[in-house]
Write a protein that holds these residues in place. Structure first.
Motif, PDB file in Angstrom:
ATOM      1  N   LYS A 286       0.871  -1.120  -0.080  1.00  0.00           N
ATOM      2  CA  LYS A 286      -0.092   0.029   0.120  1.00  0.00           C
ATOM      3  C   LYS A 286       0.850   1.271   0.101  1.00  0.00           C
ATOM      4  CE  LYS A 286      -4.054  -2.163   0.501  1.00  0.00           C
ATOM      5  NZ  LYS A 286      -4.980  -2.104  -0.526  1.00  0.00           N
ATOM      6  N   ALA A 287       2.172   1.409   0.559  1.00  0.00           N
ATOM      7  CA  ALA A 287       2.785   2.280   0.782  1.00  0.00           C
ATOM      8  C   ALA A 287       4.280   1.892   1.151  1.00  0.00           C
ATOM      9  CB  ALA A 287       2.155   3.453   1.755  1.00  0.00           C
ATOM     10  N   ILE A 288       5.304   2.695   0.902  1.00  0.00           N
ATOM     11  CA  ILE A 288       6.648   2.675   1.267  1.00  0.00           C
ATOM     12  C   ILE A 288       6.990   3.997   2.147  1.00  0.00           C
ATOM     13  CG2 ILE A 288       8.901   2.500   0.723  1.00  0.00           C
ATOM     14  CD1 ILE A 288       7.919   0.896  -2.004  1.00  0.00           C
ATOM     15  N   GLU A 289       7.409   3.732   3.301  1.00  0.00           N
ATOM     16  CA  GLU A 289       7.914   4.809   4.067  1.00  0.00           C
ATOM     17  C   GLU A 289       9.314   4.770   4.489  1.00  0.00           C
ATOM     18  OE1 GLU A 289       5.882   4.675   7.777  1.00  0.00           O
ATOM     19  OE2 GLU A 289       3.672   4.865   6.825  1.00  0.00           O
ATOM     20  N   LEU A 290       9.891   5.989   4.203  1.00  0.00           N
ATOM     21  CA  LEU A 290      11.363   6.083   4.183  1.00  0.00           C
ATOM     22  C   LEU A 290      11.812   7.029   5.393  1.00  0.00           C
ATOM     23  CD1 LEU A 290      11.850   6.730   0.542  1.00  0.00           C
ATOM     24  CD2 LEU A 290      12.698   4.839   1.554  1.00  0.00           C
ATOM     25  N   SER A 291      12.662   6.638   6.264  1.00  0.00           N
ATOM     26  CA  SER A 291      13.305   7.351   7.407  1.00  0.00           C
ATOM     27  C   SER A 291      14.608   6.959   7.879  1.00  0.00           C
ATOM     28  CB  SER A 291      12.321   7.289   8.534  1.00  0.00           C
ATOM     29  OG  SER A 291      11.972   5.992   8.977  1.00  0.00           O
ATOM     30  N   ILE A 292      15.282   7.596   8.678  1.00  0.00           N
ATOM     31  CA  ILE A 292      16.243   7.091   9.386  1.00  0.00           C
ATOM     32  C   ILE A 292      16.224   5.750  10.017  1.00  0.00           C
ATOM     33  CG2 ILE A 292      18.193   7.511  11.179  1.00  0.00           C
ATOM     34  CD1 ILE A 292      17.650  10.457  10.549  1.00  0.00           C
ATOM     35  N   TYR A 293      17.083   4.722   9.659  1.00  0.00           N
ATOM     36  CA  TYR A 293      16.891   3.499  10.309  1.00  0.00           C
ATOM     37  C   TYR A 293      17.268   3.626  11.856  1.00  0.00           C
ATOM     38  CZ  TYR A 293      17.891  -1.476  11.497  1.00  0.00           C
ATOM     39  OH  TYR A 293      18.124  -2.450  12.000  1.00  0.00           O
ATOM     40  N   LYS A 294      16.085   3.095  12.422  1.00  0.00           N
ATOM     41  CA  LYS A 294      16.347   3.014  14.132  1.00  0.00           C
ATOM     42  C   LYS A 294      16.192   1.545  14.449  1.00  0.00           C
ATOM     43  CE  LYS A 294      14.600   4.234  18.575  1.00  0.00           C
ATOM     44  NZ  LYS A 294      13.487   4.970  19.406  1.00  0.00           N
ATOM     45  N   PRO A 295      17.386   0.640  14.668  1.00  0.00           N
ATOM     46  CA  PRO A 295      17.152  -0.583  15.031  1.00  0.00           C
ATOM     47  C   PRO A 295      16.188  -0.907  16.207  1.00  0.00           C
ATOM     48  CG  PRO A 295      19.377  -0.162  14.896  1.00  0.00           C
ATOM     49  CD  PRO A 295      18.709   1.077  14.718  1.00  0.00           C
ATOM     50  N   TYR A 296      15.280  -1.916  16.025  1.00  0.00           N
ATOM     51  CA  TYR A 296      14.395  -2.333  17.024  1.00  0.00           C
ATOM     52  C   TYR A 296      14.885  -3.060  18.035  1.00  0.00           C
ATOM     53  CZ  TYR A 296      10.520  -5.147  18.959  1.00  0.00           C
ATOM     54  OH  TYR A 296       9.820  -5.833  19.836  1.00  0.00           O
ATOM     55  N   ASN A 297      14.615  -2.342  19.237  1.00  0.00           N
ATOM     56  CA  ASN A 297      15.239  -3.005  20.419  1.00  0.00           C
ATOM     57  C   ASN A 297      14.100  -3.277  21.195  1.00  0.00           C
ATOM     58  OD1 ASN A 297      16.710  -3.789  22.845  1.00  0.00           O
ATOM     59  ND2 ASN A 297      16.992  -1.759  23.469  1.00  0.00           N
ATOM     60  N   ARG A 298      13.770  -4.812  21.101  1.00  0.00           N
ATOM     61  CA  ARG A 298      12.383  -5.349  21.919  1.00  0.00           C
ATOM     62  C   ARG A 298      12.797  -5.211  23.309  1.00  0.00           C
ATOM     63  NH1 ARG A 298      15.140 -10.040  20.311  1.00  0.00           N
ATOM     64  NH2 ARG A 298      15.494 -11.558  21.823  1.00  0.00           N
ATOM     65  N   ALA A 299      13.616  -5.044  23.982  1.00  0.00           N
ATOM     66  CA  ALA A 299      13.966  -4.913  25.295  1.00  0.00           C
ATOM     67  C   ALA A 299      14.205  -3.539  25.768  1.00  0.00           C
ATOM     68  CB  ALA A 299      15.227  -5.773  25.743  1.00  0.00           C
TER      69      ALA A 299
END
Length: 301
Positions: A134-147
């Protein structure tokens, strides 16, 4: 027509380098000033209707996220046209690349089932619904930290400088933890399997998939969890019920009907001189009589 290109070295729009956050003035210079503005509580949204582009800004001046709308939506900020330009990722069409290399999808947040492609510290997140992008969102990559927000040592079993109870029966120990941790609040940290799954770093524990059976790491944690001998006198009663917190945290989606945590032996009762009564629903048939033989009042739930 606009050409977006993301390579290991740069992100460009029509060969002009773009770095996030980018000011609204700089973006206008690249894609034009024919846009509308919508202010919300947390963001200012700029929409280029003819281009199928929506951008998001927290301060109303600098754009952190740029979205290419590939399907028509009906939100107040939705553009009247869809994005008709091109977008190459590592010199390939980005949508083809996304479908071709599923192993390169990177999770950006909890519950992210579609993932992003990441290159040059920029993430291209895919909004996929009903198998359509539906869409592609571009931004600075922020690694996901589940903790994130959970202390690193929250569930580290500490070295204990006092005597602890050595249990022979896991089911008995679970009933003790239920009383001393969840009812009396004498044991800490209070175990929360959802938090533990986020905190655990050796692998990703997916409770939605694994929460119907015993999870090895959860079981081992509770086996290793120390119960100080000084607290033994605090236990006067054991009350088992399918809704006990310990069982809901051991196997979140068990439904409460398990023999996995049955008490199989009353040998551990010797550690608890003040234990006077037990109400059981997870125990082998002979356990009721075994408790009564020790002078402990026992009944089935």
């Amino acid at each position: 027509m606009f050409n977006f290109q993301l390579t290991p070295d740069s992100f460009t729009i029509n060969t002009i380098p773009v770095v996030f956050p980018i000011s609204i003035e700089d973006l206008q210079a690249i894609i034009g000033n024919n846009f509308s503005t919508l202010k919300t509580k947390n963001n200012t949204l700029f929409t280029w209707n003819d281009l199928g582009v929506v951008t998001f800004s927290k301060d109303g001046k600098n754009i952190e996220t740029l979205s290419l709308e590939l399907e028509r939506e009906t939100y107040d900020f939705s553009p009247t046209h869809t994005f008709a330009g091109t977008f190459t990722f590592n010199d390939e069409d980005i949508i083809s690349y996304y479908h071709k290399y599923e192993e390169k999808h990177i999770k950006l947040f909890e519950g992210d089932t579609t993932g992003a492609l990441v290159l040059n510290n920029i993430s291209a997140w895919f909004d996929v619904r009903e198998d359509k992008v539906k869409a592609i969102e571009l931004s600075i990559y922020k690694p996901y930290n589940r903790a994130e927000g959970i202390p690193k040592d929250k569930y580290v079993i500490p070295a204990v400088d006092e005597e602890v109870i050595s249990f022979t029966d896991l089911g008995f120990k679970l009933s003790v933890i239920e009383e001393l941790m969840y009812t009396q609040g004498l044991l800490s940290p209070k175990f929360d399997v959802h938090e533990f799954a986020k905190w655990y770093a050796d692998r990703e524990i997916n409770l939605d998939e694994e929460g119907y059976e015993p999870i090895e790491e959860v079981t081992q944690y509770l086996k290793d969890f120390p119960v100080p001998k000084r607290l033994a006198q605090k236990l006067t009663e054991i009350y088992q019920d399918g809704g006990n917190a310990i069982y809901m945290n051991l196997i979140p989606f068990s439904g409460g009907e398990e023999d996995y945590w049955d008490i199989e032996s009353v040998a551990d009762a010797k550690h608890f001189p003040n234990l006077k009564k037990v109400t059981l629903c997870y125990a082998k048939d002979h356990i009721l009589d075994d408790f009564e033989a020790l002078g402990i009042e026992a009944e089935w739930l």
